[in-house]
Design a protein around this motif. Structure first.
Motif, PDB file in Angstrom:
ATOM      1  N   ALA A 300       0.835  -1.013   0.034  1.00  0.00           N
ATOM      2  CA  ALA A 300       0.034   0.056   0.001  1.00  0.00           C
ATOM      3  C   ALA A 300       0.853   1.288  -0.232  1.00  0.00           C
ATOM      4  CB  ALA A 300      -0.809   0.072   1.329  1.00  0.00           C
ATOM      5  N   PRO A 301       0.816   2.166  -0.942  1.00  0.00           N
ATOM      6  CA  PRO A 301       1.601   3.272  -1.005  1.00  0.00           C
ATOM      7  C   PRO A 301       1.247   4.478  -0.071  1.00  0.00           C
ATOM      8  CG  PRO A 301      -0.340   3.646  -2.814  1.00  0.00           C
ATOM      9  CD  PRO A 301      -0.258   2.168  -1.868  1.00  0.00           C
ATOM     10  N   CYS A 302       0.019   4.265   0.816  1.00  0.00           N
ATOM     11  CA  CYS A 302      -0.084   5.174   1.646  1.00  0.00           C
ATOM     12  C   CYS A 302      -1.488   4.569   2.399  1.00  0.00           C
ATOM     13  CB  CYS A 302      -0.481   6.340   1.443  1.00  0.00           C
ATOM     14  SG  CYS A 302      -1.620   6.566   0.246  1.00  0.00           S
ATOM     15  N   ASP A 303      -1.862   5.266   3.696  1.00  0.00           N
ATOM     16  CA  ASP A 303      -3.106   4.703   4.352  1.00  0.00           C
ATOM     17  C   ASP A 303      -4.397   4.954   3.214  1.00  0.00           C
ATOM     18  OD1 ASP A 303      -1.618   4.425   6.494  1.00  0.00           O
ATOM     19  OD2 ASP A 303      -2.630   6.017   7.592  1.00  0.00           O
ATOM     20  N   GLY A 304      -4.901   3.746   2.977  1.00  0.00           N
ATOM     21  CA  GLY A 304      -6.060   3.839   2.165  1.00  0.00           C
ATOM     22  C   GLY A 304      -7.000   2.707   2.270  1.00  0.00           C
ATOM     23  N   PHE A 305      -7.413   2.034   1.067  1.00  0.00           N
ATOM     24  CA  PHE A 305      -8.300   1.121   1.020  1.00  0.00           C
ATOM     25  C   PHE A 305      -8.152   0.450  -0.496  1.00  0.00           C
ATOM     26  CE2 PHE A 305     -10.033   4.671   3.136  1.00  0.00           C
ATOM     27  CZ  PHE A 305     -10.870   4.130   4.052  1.00  0.00           C
ATOM     28  N   VAL A 306      -8.419  -1.152  -0.346  1.00  0.00           N
ATOM     29  CA  VAL A 306      -8.495  -1.743  -1.540  1.00  0.00           C
ATOM     30  C   VAL A 306      -9.588  -1.816  -2.117  1.00  0.00           C
ATOM     31  CG1 VAL A 306      -8.103  -4.428  -2.408  1.00  0.00           C
ATOM     32  CG2 VAL A 306      -6.608  -3.402  -0.660  1.00  0.00           C
ATOM     33  N   LEU A 307      -9.652  -1.602  -3.510  1.00  0.00           N
ATOM     34  CA  LEU A 307     -11.078  -1.634  -4.218  1.00  0.00           C
ATOM     35  C   LEU A 307     -10.922  -2.505  -5.474  1.00  0.00           C
ATOM     36  CD1 LEU A 307     -13.565   0.264  -4.402  1.00  0.00           C
ATOM     37  CD2 LEU A 307     -12.325   1.751  -5.869  1.00  0.00           C
ATOM     38  N   PHE A 308     -11.980  -3.109  -5.583  1.00  0.00           N
ATOM     39  CA  PHE A 308     -12.277  -4.095  -7.049  1.00  0.00           C
ATOM     40  C   PHE A 308     -11.050  -5.170  -6.964  1.00  0.00           C
ATOM     41  CE2 PHE A 308     -14.156   0.079  -8.756  1.00  0.00           C
ATOM     42  CZ  PHE A 308     -15.178  -0.121  -8.173  1.00  0.00           C
ATOM     43  N   PRO A 309     -10.930  -5.693  -5.882  1.00  0.00           N
ATOM     44  CA  PRO A 309      -9.651  -6.761  -6.040  1.00  0.00           C
ATOM     45  C   PRO A 309     -10.325  -8.013  -6.929  1.00  0.00           C
ATOM     46  CG  PRO A 309     -11.006  -7.032  -3.755  1.00  0.00           C
ATOM     47  CD  PRO A 309     -11.603  -5.704  -4.565  1.00  0.00           C
ATOM     48  N   ASN A 310      -9.336  -8.352  -7.842  1.00  0.00           N
ATOM     49  CA  ASN A 310      -9.707  -9.441  -8.794  1.00  0.00           C
ATOM     50  C   ASN A 310      -8.676 -10.568  -8.705  1.00  0.00           C
ATOM     51  OD1 ASN A 310     -10.615 -11.226 -10.789  1.00  0.00           O
ATOM     52  ND2 ASN A 310     -10.575  -9.453 -12.389  1.00  0.00           N
ATOM     53  N   PRO A 311      -8.700 -11.587  -7.928  1.00  0.00           N
ATOM     54  CA  PRO A 311      -7.664 -12.627  -7.873  1.00  0.00           C
ATOM     55  C   PRO A 311      -7.810 -13.365  -9.002  1.00  0.00           C
ATOM     56  CG  PRO A 311      -9.721 -13.236  -6.537  1.00  0.00           C
ATOM     57  CD  PRO A 311      -9.942 -11.755  -6.880  1.00  0.00           C
ATOM     58  N   SER A 312      -8.695 -13.177 -10.022  1.00  0.00           N
ATOM     59  CA  SER A 312      -8.519 -14.191 -11.210  1.00  0.00           C
ATOM     60  C   SER A 312      -8.379 -13.210 -12.370  1.00  0.00           C
ATOM     61  CB  SER A 312     -10.006 -14.805 -11.522  1.00  0.00           C
ATOM     62  OG  SER A 312     -10.275 -15.385 -10.372  1.00  0.00           O
ATOM     63  N   ALA A 313      -7.799 -12.034 -12.288  1.00  0.00           N
ATOM     64  CA  ALA A 313      -7.405 -11.047 -13.319  1.00  0.00           C
ATOM     65  C   ALA A 313      -6.441 -11.764 -14.326  1.00  0.00           C
ATOM     66  CB  ALA A 313      -6.919  -9.943 -12.843  1.00  0.00           C
ATOM     67  N   VAL A 314      -6.832 -11.738 -15.698  1.00  0.00           N
ATOM     68  CA  VAL A 314      -5.753 -12.055 -16.847  1.00  0.00           C
ATOM     69  C   VAL A 314      -4.643 -11.249 -16.474  1.00  0.00           C
ATOM     70  CG1 VAL A 314      -5.512 -12.460 -19.084  1.00  0.00           C
ATOM     71  CG2 VAL A 314      -7.797 -12.720 -18.044  1.00  0.00           C
TER      72      VAL A 314
END
Length: 334
Positions: A300-314
């Motif tokens: 994480a580059p700074c404090d924040g939030f993960v958004l739209f994680p896609n473990p199956s991304a091509v």
């Protein structure tokens, strides 16, 4: 005689819309459901509101509303996100359609341009509460010039959810630059289109053609409450635009306002997350989000939030987005 089974999808499927016009002038609203075929909360909510209009339980008194319950009929028929491709990317008119979504776009784009306001109803693969995707501030830049931010913000604060997210298209454009920088020319065939305009979907198209628009992400696909969020979103939009004399939704004053600041691509099939992330999971600066196939940590580059994680991304496509608190001031709250 040719049967339906023998026809190509674009020969047997069509875009169906329903328009209600009041006898007094007012704004024109278009509401979309199932832009992605596995997101049917909007379809269900639209059916509910149309039933109220048809029965007289809801009276349209000003303006015009067009409903498109199933915006991508091929994806909806297959119960998957896309038909041939993602309809909510690279949305534009074309004289030479290459796929089903190009043909839908040729029917959908004029419909969007014929209205003042768009409400696009979606749901997410990950669990989590509903949120709103907002457009840019007023600007005369090249990427997404806009002059109706005040009206869009006013609607966003009355739509229902307390979480608002901005920064989609500019972050997507920055991601295109990064993608081109690390990917050799010979390996680009598996990438998302590397033109920043590929990030243009329904709401971006609407803003580019004189209107304003919001995406309402109503919760997880399978969440039984998502159709209710979509329904209330439609009702609140009707109230805000004063298309019918229905109770106005209160302004959300406790807004969590975030800005997408980075898109991180998956480079290799061996890139993995260190845990099962959900959208809006908080992270601290330096926290490990994922591991690259070569052992490098994605931090994480700074404090924040993960958004739209896609473990199956091509590989070569979006792995996750990173969001942080927005410093933008919403006019509707001032």
């Amino acid at each position: 005689m040719t049967s339906a089974a023998d026809l190509l999808p674009y020969q047997r499927l069509h875009l169906k819309s329903f328009t209600y016009s009041a006898l007094d002038a007012g704004p024109s609203l278009i509401v979309l459901g199932a832009v992605h075929g596995n997101e049917d909360c909007g379809t269900k909510a639209i059916a509910r509101v149309m039933a109220e209009l048809d029965s007289g339980a809801l009276h349209l008194q000003r303006g015009r509303i067009t409903f498109v319950p199933i915006t991508n009929p091929l994806a909806f028929e297959q119960q998957q996100r896309n038909g041939d491709r993602n309809l909510n990317r690279n949305l534009r008119m074309t004289d030479q359609p290459l796929d089903f979504e190009d043909r839908i776009a040729n029917a959908l784009c004029p419909l969007l341009a014929d209205h003042d306001v768009l409400l696009d109803l979606h749901s997410t693969n990950n669990p989590g509460e509903a949120f709103i995707m907002l457009g840019p501030e007023n600007n005369d830049g090249d990427l997404q010039p806009f002059a109706l931010a005040k009206s869009e913000e006013a609607l966003a604060t009355r739509l229902g959810p307390h979480r608002i997210v901005e920064g989609w298209l500019c972050t997507y454009a920055e991601g295109v630059k990064q993608r081109l920088a690390y990917t050799p020319q010979c390996e680009r065939s598996h990438l998302l289109n590397t033109d920043p305009s590929y990030g243009v979907g329904t709401t971006e198209y609407m803003r580019a053609h004189g209107g304003y628009s919001l995406t309402l992400e109503c919760g997880q696909h399978a969440d039984v409450s998502s159709p209710e969020v979509a329904y209330q979103g439609i009702r609140n939009t009707i109230a805000c635009l004063q298309l019918a004399d229905v109770p106005a939704a209160p302004v959300q004053t406790e807004i969590e306002f975030l800005k997408i600041s980075r898109v991180i691509d998956r480079h290799h099939a061996g890139d993995v997350f260190v845990k099962t992330w959900a959208s809006f999971d908080p992270v601290q600066a330096g926290e490990v989000i994922g591991l690259r196939h070569d052992g490098q940590q994605e931090l994480a580059p700074c404090d924040g939030f993960v958004l739209f994680p896609n473990p199956s991304a091509v590989p070569g496509n979006e792995w996750f987005y990173f969001a942080q608190s927005s410093e933008r001031q919403l006019n509707a709250l001032n």
